[in-house]
Design an enzyme around this catalytic site. Sequence first.
Site, mmCIF file in Angstrom:
data_model
loop_
_atom_site.group_PDB
_atom_site.id
_atom_site.type_symbol
_atom_site.label_atom_id
_atom_site.label_comp_id
_atom_site.label_asym_id
_atom_site.label_seq_id
_atom_site.Cartn_x
_atom_site.Cartn_y
_atom_site.Cartn_z
ATOM 1 N N HIS A 48 0.932 -1.262 -0.016
ATOM 2 C CA HIS A 48 0.026 0.034 -0.063
ATOM 3 C C HIS A 48 0.950 1.232 0.226
ATOM 4 O O HIS A 48 0.197 2.454 -0.164
ATOM 5 C CB HIS A 48 -0.919 0.187 1.049
ATOM 6 C CG HIS A 48 -1.955 -1.015 1.098
ATOM 7 N ND1 HIS A 48 -2.913 -1.001 0.318
ATOM 8 C CD2 HIS A 48 -2.058 -1.859 1.972
ATOM 9 C CE1 HIS A 48 -3.966 -2.139 0.405
ATOM 10 N NE2 HIS A 48 -3.469 -2.799 1.719
ATOM 11 N N ASP B 253 -4.247 -12.964 3.265
ATOM 12 C CA ASP B 253 -5.559 -12.498 3.942
ATOM 13 C C ASP B 253 -6.612 -12.896 2.965
ATOM 14 O O ASP B 253 -7.673 -12.497 3.404
ATOM 15 C CB ASP B 253 -5.451 -11.111 4.482
ATOM 16 C CG ASP B 253 -4.964 -9.914 3.439
ATOM 17 O OD1 ASP B 253 -4.809 -8.808 3.565
ATOM 18 O OD2 ASP B 253 -4.550 -10.679 2.305
HETATM 19 N N1 LIG Z 1 -6.923 -0.819 8.282
HETATM 20 C C1 LIG Z 1 -7.609 -1.052 7.050
HETATM 21 C C2 LIG Z 1 -7.324 -2.257 6.288
HETATM 22 C C3 LIG Z 1 -5.993 -2.167 6.082
HETATM 23 C C4 LIG Z 1 -5.643 -3.349 5.152
HETATM 24 C C5 LIG Z 1 -4.222 -4.197 5.258
HETATM 25 C C6 LIG Z 1 -3.882 -4.975 4.103
HETATM 26 O O1 LIG Z 1 -3.820 -6.122 4.738
HETATM 27 N N2 LIG Z 1 -3.678 -4.774 3.058
HETATM 28 O O2 LIG Z 1 -3.028 -5.678 2.300
HETATM 29 ZN ZN LIG Z 2 -4.278 -7.344 2.672
#
Ligand SMILES: NCCCCCC(=O)NO
Ligand SMILES: [Zn+2]
Length: 343
Positions: free
Chosen positions: A159, A284
């Site tokens: 991200h 995930d």
């Molecule tokens: N705090 C909001 C969700 C963050 C997603 C983190 C993640 O697993 N990105 O791949």
């Molecule tokens: Zn993720």
Amino acid sequence: MLTVYSDSHRLQHGQSELIDGTLKPCFETPSRADMVLAAIRERELGDIIHPRRHGLDPILRVHDADYARFLETAWQRWSDMGRDYDALPKMWQVRRLREAIPDHVEGQLCYYSMDCGTPITAGTWAAATAAADTALTGADRLIGGERAAFALTRPPGHHAAFDYCGGYCFLNNAAIAAQALRDHGMRKVAVLDVDYHHGNGTQDIFYRRSDVLFLSIHGDPRTEYPFFLGFADEKGEGEGLGYNFNFPLPAGSCVSTWFVALDCALDQIARFGAEALVVSLGVDTYRGDPISRFQLDSPDFVTLGARLAGLKLPTLFCLEGGYAVGPIGTNVVNVLAGFEARG
Ligand SMILES: NCCCCCC(=O)NO
Ligand SMILES: [Zn+2]
């Protein structure tokens, strides 16, 4: 398969994140890496080495220098205000607000971030640069002729964009590694993001380039984080038009749908003529993940690894998300073992 690991990941241990309207304990915890490392050892996947330091230059090949300087200095400036707790932003520069870079650390926290879930702590810079070195050391091994390597990277990176952090990410480990592969002679590199969430940061970094192909399979941003990037019509810009592929899938999509998208992505990588593959390996997508909504079960990660091996490319895996801490080790090593078994 070789694993690159640094205990410095432990220096990133945020206390809380703002998610679903409340402050909750961070999902992105040191125990995630502990569980993966334990599984690597238990399953005797291969040697485990520490990263070599690479300095700032490879980081600045994909990140803005002012952003990197912000990450490096933010904690000291925040704690100089008498604050001994995690640094989190209090607003963002949205539509029709000035795109001015504030002088004060509180304003820069808002300017250089996209969410309130990515706390900056005393150890963030050290942990993030160690993760970048971990990915770079894995890339070094591919450049040296190894077929594959696993960079046990924490904090994750996909991200993190050219000049902002978010989604628990500060430096984009996979993008830094992909750029290093390019800088060491690989003409075409593909980055495949199989995390549940769109790799907005990696897309941002390579969006206008045709030498790095970016592909992402993820929860549909119409309902899933990061909401504002990851749509199928984002195909690249300028030189990069046609070198960005997003495969958004509705939350709750079944496993077979996910693998159809994977096969489409693999086909594009083969057409591109990639000389190396970097995988943003988030697990995930697991059915038991607390913040995600796909259905993969642990055996499906073996299948994923085998499918990736079918490309017959030098492959670097960089750990991204995955918050079901109990099974994370099994799921990650299933991918790596599936890859190795395919040969
Ligand atoms: N705090 C909001 C969700 C963050 C997603 C983190 C993640 O697993 N990105 O791949
Ligand atoms: Zn993720």
